[in-house]
Design a protein around this motif. Structure first.
Motif, mmCIF file in Angstrom:
data_model
loop_
_atom_site.group_PDB
_atom_site.id
_atom_site.type_symbol
_atom_site.label_atom_id
_atom_site.label_comp_id
_atom_site.label_asym_id
_atom_site.label_seq_id
_atom_site.Cartn_x
_atom_site.Cartn_y
_atom_site.Cartn_z
ATOM 1 N N SER A 15 -18.781 25.945 -34.610
ATOM 2 C CA SER A 15 -19.841 25.469 -35.485
ATOM 3 C C SER A 15 -19.742 26.108 -36.872
ATOM 4 C CB SER A 15 -21.205 25.756 -34.859
ATOM 5 O OG SER A 15 -21.374 27.157 -34.709
ATOM 6 N N ARG A 16 -18.623 26.701 -37.189
ATOM 7 C CA ARG A 16 -18.432 27.389 -38.473
ATOM 8 C C ARG A 16 -18.406 26.376 -39.613
ATOM 9 N NH1 ARG A 16 -13.703 31.638 -38.999
ATOM 10 N NH2 ARG A 16 -15.315 33.186 -39.220
ATOM 11 N N THR A 17 -19.060 26.728 -40.708
ATOM 12 C CA THR A 17 -18.981 25.927 -41.921
ATOM 13 C C THR A 17 -18.405 26.801 -43.028
ATOM 14 O OG1 THR A 17 -21.255 26.457 -42.543
ATOM 15 C CG2 THR A 17 -20.912 24.411 -41.313
ATOM 16 N N TYR A 57 -11.757 18.742 -40.133
ATOM 17 C CA TYR A 57 -13.059 19.093 -40.692
ATOM 18 C C TYR A 57 -13.945 17.868 -40.824
ATOM 19 C CZ TYR A 57 -10.558 17.364 -44.794
ATOM 20 O OH TYR A 57 -9.812 16.605 -45.660
ATOM 21 N N LEU A 60 -19.668 17.899 -44.973
ATOM 22 C CA LEU A 60 -21.129 17.880 -44.938
ATOM 23 C C LEU A 60 -21.713 17.592 -46.324
ATOM 24 C CD1 LEU A 60 -21.642 21.021 -42.694
ATOM 25 C CD2 LEU A 60 -21.592 18.620 -41.981
ATOM 26 N N ARG A 78 -18.618 21.452 -48.637
ATOM 27 C CA ARG A 78 -19.154 22.214 -47.516
ATOM 28 C C ARG A 78 -18.616 21.486 -46.296
ATOM 29 N NH1 ARG A 78 -22.141 26.759 -45.747
ATOM 30 N NH2 ARG A 78 -22.558 26.921 -47.961
ATOM 31 N N LYS A 80 -17.631 21.433 -42.007
ATOM 32 C CA LYS A 80 -17.779 21.926 -40.638
ATOM 33 C C LYS A 80 -16.393 21.879 -40.002
ATOM 34 C CE LYS A 80 -19.903 20.755 -36.224
ATOM 35 N NZ LYS A 80 -20.758 19.775 -35.535
#
Length: 86
Positions: A15-17, A57, A60, A78, A80
């Protein structure tokens, strides 16, 4: 054979952004990154990518910084991080 190993904290990486430089096609909305810089960043984050593996990716947010022409713009995305793929 495993494609790649995830960082030690694999659950968190799912769940890293991150924010990363990107290019957006203003005509069709596609967002691209420089693949060499992307792979280097993923390795810096702890991904051990085997030959042909990459970290996909989901964009977002796109923040436009400059425009090259009527089609392409530079910006910061940005993103995810999604599970490693080949």
């Amino acid at each position: 054979m495993a494609l790649a190993t995830l960082p030690a904290d694999a659950a968190a990486s799912k769940s890293r952004t991150i924010d990363f430089p990107c290019f957006k096609n203003l005509a069709d909305g596609r967002v691209l990154v420089d693949g060499t810089r992307w792979d280097a960043k993923m390795r810096q984050l702890g991904y051990d990518l085997a030959d042909g593996a990459f970290v996909p990716y989901e964009v977002l947010r796109f923040t436009q910084q400059s425009v090259h022409d009527a089609i392409w713009a530079d910006g910061m995305c940005r993103m995810k991080l999604l599970p490693v793929a080949k």
